[in-house]
Design an enzyme around this catalytic site. Structure first.
Site, PDB file in Angstrom:
ATOM      1  N   ASP A  69       0.829  -1.207   0.000  1.00  0.00           N
ATOM      2  CA  ASP A  69       0.000   0.000   0.000  1.00  0.00           C
ATOM      3  C   ASP A  69       0.867   1.262   0.000  1.00  0.00           C
ATOM      4  O   ASP A  69       1.958   1.268   0.573  1.00  0.00           O
ATOM      5  CB  ASP A  69      -0.907  -0.028   1.240  1.00  0.00           C
ATOM      6  CG  ASP A  69      -2.085   0.912   1.120  1.00  0.00           C
ATOM      7  OD1 ASP A  69      -2.265   1.530   0.050  1.00  0.00           O
ATOM      8  OD2 ASP A  69      -2.825   1.034   2.111  1.00  0.00           O
ATOM      9  N   GLY A  70       0.341   2.331  -0.598  1.00  0.00           N
ATOM     10  CA  GLY A  70       1.006   3.637  -0.514  1.00  0.00           C
ATOM     11  C   GLY A  70       1.640   4.118  -1.812  1.00  0.00           C
ATOM     12  O   GLY A  70       2.318   5.147  -1.817  1.00  0.00           O
ATOM     13  N   ARG A  74      -0.311   9.137 -10.255  1.00  0.00           N
ATOM     14  CA  ARG A  74      -0.405   7.910  -9.442  1.00  0.00           C
ATOM     15  C   ARG A  74       0.231   6.706 -10.139  1.00  0.00           C
ATOM     16  O   ARG A  74       0.827   5.844  -9.505  1.00  0.00           O
ATOM     17  CB  ARG A  74      -1.884   7.601  -9.148  1.00  0.00           C
ATOM     18  CG  ARG A  74      -2.546   8.583  -8.220  1.00  0.00           C
ATOM     19  CD  ARG A  74      -4.029   8.227  -8.018  1.00  0.00           C
ATOM     20  NE  ARG A  74      -4.206   6.914  -7.421  1.00  0.00           N
ATOM     21  CZ  ARG A  74      -4.111   6.668  -6.116  1.00  0.00           C
ATOM     22  NH1 ARG A  74      -3.857   7.635  -5.285  1.00  0.00           N
ATOM     23  NH2 ARG A  74      -4.275   5.450  -5.648  1.00  0.00           N
ATOM     24  N   HIS A 132       2.654   3.331  -9.008  1.00  0.00           N
ATOM     25  CA  HIS A 132       2.467   1.893  -9.251  1.00  0.00           C
ATOM     26  C   HIS A 132       3.683   1.314  -9.980  1.00  0.00           C
ATOM     27  O   HIS A 132       4.082   0.180  -9.738  1.00  0.00           O
ATOM     28  CB  HIS A 132       1.188   1.654 -10.060  1.00  0.00           C
ATOM     29  CG  HIS A 132      -0.064   2.030  -9.314  1.00  0.00           C
ATOM     30  ND1 HIS A 132      -0.267   1.690  -8.001  1.00  0.00           N
ATOM     31  CD2 HIS A 132      -1.160   2.743  -9.682  1.00  0.00           C
ATOM     32  CE1 HIS A 132      -1.439   2.158  -7.594  1.00  0.00           C
ATOM     33  NE2 HIS A 132      -1.998   2.810  -8.606  1.00  0.00           N
ATOM     34  N   SER A 171      -7.239  -5.721  -6.126  1.00  0.00           N
ATOM     35  CA  SER A 171      -8.353  -6.348  -5.413  1.00  0.00           C
ATOM     36  C   SER A 171      -9.630  -6.297  -6.244  1.00  0.00           C
ATOM     37  O   SER A 171      -9.727  -5.535  -7.219  1.00  0.00           O
ATOM     38  CB  SER A 171      -8.575  -5.638  -4.069  1.00  0.00           C
ATOM     39  OG  SER A 171      -9.239  -4.407  -4.284  1.00  0.00           O
ATOM     40  N   GLU A 218     -12.109  -4.871  -5.422  1.00  0.00           N
ATOM     41  CA  GLU A 218     -12.666  -3.517  -5.235  1.00  0.00           C
ATOM     42  C   GLU A 218     -11.900  -2.466  -6.062  1.00  0.00           C
ATOM     43  O   GLU A 218     -12.401  -1.356  -6.262  1.00  0.00           O
ATOM     44  CB  GLU A 218     -12.603  -3.102  -3.756  1.00  0.00           C
ATOM     45  CG  GLU A 218     -13.600  -3.839  -2.850  1.00  0.00           C
ATOM     46  CD  GLU A 218     -13.249  -5.304  -2.614  1.00  0.00           C
ATOM     47  OE1 GLU A 218     -12.039  -5.611  -2.502  1.00  0.00           O
ATOM     48  OE2 GLU A 218     -14.165  -6.147  -2.568  1.00  0.00           O
ATOM     49  N   ASN A 219     -10.697  -2.804  -6.514  1.00  0.00           N
ATOM     50  CA  ASN A 219      -9.876  -1.807  -7.211  1.00  0.00           C
ATOM     51  C   ASN A 219     -10.450  -1.384  -8.575  1.00  0.00           C
ATOM     52  O   ASN A 219     -10.029  -0.375  -9.141  1.00  0.00           O
ATOM     53  CB  ASN A 219      -8.429  -2.292  -7.389  1.00  0.00           C
ATOM     54  CG  ASN A 219      -7.615  -2.238  -6.117  1.00  0.00           C
ATOM     55  OD1 ASN A 219      -6.676  -3.018  -5.933  1.00  0.00           O
ATOM     56  ND2 ASN A 219      -7.938  -1.330  -5.220  1.00  0.00           N
ATOM     57  N   ARG A 275       1.772  -4.920   6.111  1.00  0.00           N
ATOM     58  CA  ARG A 275       1.045  -3.894   5.344  1.00  0.00           C
ATOM     59  C   ARG A 275       1.823  -2.592   5.468  1.00  0.00           C
ATOM     60  O   ARG A 275       2.123  -2.144   6.582  1.00  0.00           O
ATOM     61  CB  ARG A 275      -0.389  -3.695   5.843  1.00  0.00           C
ATOM     62  CG  ARG A 275      -1.112  -2.653   4.974  1.00  0.00           C
ATOM     63  CD  ARG A 275      -2.604  -2.588   5.189  1.00  0.00           C
ATOM     64  NE  ARG A 275      -3.193  -1.697   4.181  1.00  0.00           N
ATOM     65  CZ  ARG A 275      -4.434  -1.750   3.755  1.00  0.00           C
ATOM     66  NH1 ARG A 275      -5.250  -2.659   4.227  1.00  0.00           N
ATOM     67  NH2 ARG A 275      -4.875  -0.910   2.838  1.00  0.00           N
ATOM     68  N   LEU A 292      -7.283  -5.251   6.848  1.00  0.00           N
ATOM     69  CA  LEU A 292      -7.004  -6.401   5.973  1.00  0.00           C
ATOM     70  C   LEU A 292      -7.474  -6.169   4.550  1.00  0.00           C
ATOM     71  O   LEU A 292      -6.984  -6.817   3.620  1.00  0.00           O
ATOM     72  CB  LEU A 292      -7.683  -7.657   6.515  1.00  0.00           C
ATOM     73  CG  LEU A 292      -6.990  -8.306   7.697  1.00  0.00           C
ATOM     74  CD1 LEU A 292      -7.620  -9.654   7.982  1.00  0.00           C
ATOM     75  CD2 LEU A 292      -5.500  -8.494   7.403  1.00  0.00           C
ATOM     76  N   SER A 293      -8.443  -5.281   4.376  1.00  0.00           N
ATOM     77  CA  SER A 293      -8.951  -4.952   3.043  1.00  0.00           C
ATOM     78  C   SER A 293      -9.256  -6.197   2.205  1.00  0.00           C
ATOM     79  O   SER A 293      -8.902  -6.278   1.033  1.00  0.00           O
ATOM     80  CB  SER A 293      -7.956  -4.049   2.307  1.00  0.00           C
ATOM     81  OG  SER A 293      -7.763  -2.859   3.024  1.00  0.00           O
TER      82      SER A 293
HETATM   83  C1  FPP Z   1      -1.939   0.298  -3.290  1.00  0.00           C
HETATM   84  O1  FPP Z   1      -1.484   1.610  -3.310  1.00  0.00           O
HETATM   85  C2  FPP Z   1      -1.478  -0.388  -4.443  1.00  0.00           C
HETATM   86  C3  FPP Z   1      -2.266  -0.955  -5.397  1.00  0.00           C
HETATM   87  C4  FPP Z   1      -3.736  -0.936  -5.363  1.00  0.00           C
HETATM   88  C5  FPP Z   1      -1.683  -1.593  -6.553  1.00  0.00           C
HETATM   89  C6  FPP Z   1      -0.478  -2.398  -6.227  1.00  0.00           C
HETATM   90  C7  FPP Z   1       0.259  -2.571  -7.460  1.00  0.00           C
HETATM   91  C8  FPP Z   1       1.605  -2.609  -7.553  1.00  0.00           C
HETATM   92  C9  FPP Z   1       2.547  -2.599  -6.425  1.00  0.00           C
HETATM   93  C10 FPP Z   1       2.204  -2.727  -8.849  1.00  0.00           C
HETATM   94  C11 FPP Z   1       1.724  -3.982  -9.358  1.00  0.00           C
HETATM   95  C12 FPP Z   1       2.597  -4.520 -10.283  1.00  0.00           C
HETATM   96  C13 FPP Z   1       2.172  -5.471 -11.065  1.00  0.00           C
HETATM   97  C14 FPP Z   1       3.134  -6.102 -11.910  1.00  0.00           C
HETATM   98  C15 FPP Z   1       0.754  -5.872 -11.061  1.00  0.00           C
HETATM   99  P1  FPP Z   1      -2.536   2.774  -3.434  1.00  0.00           P
HETATM  100  O2  FPP Z   1      -2.706   3.116  -4.861  1.00  0.00           O
HETATM  101  O3  FPP Z   1      -3.798   2.387  -2.738  1.00  0.00           O
HETATM  102  O4  FPP Z   1      -1.799   3.916  -2.661  1.00  0.00           O
HETATM  103  P2  FPP Z   1      -2.464   5.082  -1.829  1.00  0.00           P
HETATM  104  O5  FPP Z   1      -3.199   4.415  -0.704  1.00  0.00           O
HETATM  105  O6  FPP Z   1      -1.284   5.852  -1.352  1.00  0.00           O
HETATM  106  O7  FPP Z   1      -3.345   5.860  -2.761  1.00  0.00           O
END
Ligand code: FPP
Length: 241
Positions: free
Chosen positions: A21-22, A34, A38, A66, A68-69, A189, A196-197
């Site tokens: 996360d983050g 954003r 990623h 997820s 939900e994403n 996390r 746990l989301s």
């Molecule tokens: C959470 O951060 C992260 C995600 C929802 C995506 C996780 C994806 C990656 C680490 C890259 C994945 C790579 C591949 C190859 C699939 P957030 O966007 O919720 O961060 P925030 O809470 O700071 O907004």
């Protein structure tokens, strides 16, 4: 398994699960889109996989996307899917070289056909690799996984191939996407959130949790060792006295 790390003997968890996360906040702090967060998060994921293997972790499961994403903007979802597309292709050679087995958990049927094909290919070619098992959760939700397992078991019961009275916890575990994989010993996390989301809802029943303020793209081997050190201080009783 124990391992000496920087002169310190540590008990290495067999299975580590991570909520990465983050990424968004990492990008925002730098006035970047954003998607850049990623992208950096993806690089961190690849590095942490190698570090985990090197430390002797046998299973690593990460939450990449997820159920939900999908609610995020089309631009962000498309960006993550494109990262995934590229990752699934690039990692074939690296996984074979490093003897790493890669699997995807989650409902992959909702993903684009070419992504599903890349997943099938990657899982097939790495199936005999055994230095570490890397599980990527994509379109994954713990409740959705349990729902799908219940559907499988009730269909078998309706067909008369199993007796409903015989359904025990092991049969439920064996009907999940993680069938055959031991439950995580440690959950990490990042980014200061402590929820746990909908991640590994069934499997995390006895897992130790480690939360850190570190944003996922900044997470590194030292952070991973700190989490393992925390794990070593826990007294796991599994409900016993
Ligand atoms: C959470 O951060 C992260 C995600 C929802 C995506 C996780 C994806 C990656 C680490 C890259 C994945 C790579 C591949 C190859 C699939 P957030 O966007 O919720 O961060 P925030 O809470 O700071 O907004």
């Amino acid at each position: 398994m124990t391992k000496v790390i920087n002169g310190e003997e540590l008990n290495i968890p067999t299975h580590v699960a991570i909520i990465m996360d983050g990424n968004g906040r990492w990008a925002k702090k730098r006035h970047l889109p954003r998607g850049m967060g990623h992208r950096e998060g993806g690089k961190t994921m690849e590095q942490i996989l190698e570090d985990a293997k090197d430390l002797g972790i046998r299973y690593l499961t990460v939450y990449a996307f997820s159920t939900e994403n999908w609610k995020r903007s089309v631009e962000e979802v498309t960006g993550i899917m494109n990262l995934l597309r590229k990752y699934l292709k690039d990692c074939v050679e690296r996984s074979l070289k490093n003897n790493m087995r890669v699997r995807v958990i989650g409902d992959t049927s909702a993903l684009a056909e070419d992504i599903q094909e890349s997943i099938r290919h990657l899982e097939e070619v790495t199936k005999d690799c055994d230095s570490i098992d890397f599980l990527i959760a994509i379109n994954y939700g713990g409740r959705d996984e349990i729902r799908r397992a219940v559907k499988k078991l009730t269909a078998q019961a309706a067909a008369g191939t199993i007796d409903p009275d015989s359904i025990d916890e092991q049969m439920i575990s064996d009907s999940l996407d993680t069938a055959g994989i031991p439950d995580p010993d440690l959950l990490i996390r990042t980014s200061g959130e402590e929820r746990l989301s909908n991640f590994l809802t069934w499997q995390l029943a006895y897992t130790e949790f480690y939360f850190t303020d570190c944003l996922w793209p900044d997470f590194d081997r030292d952070e991973l060792v700190t989490a393992i050190r925390y794990y070593n201080k826990r007294d796991r009783r599994f409900g016993g006295a």
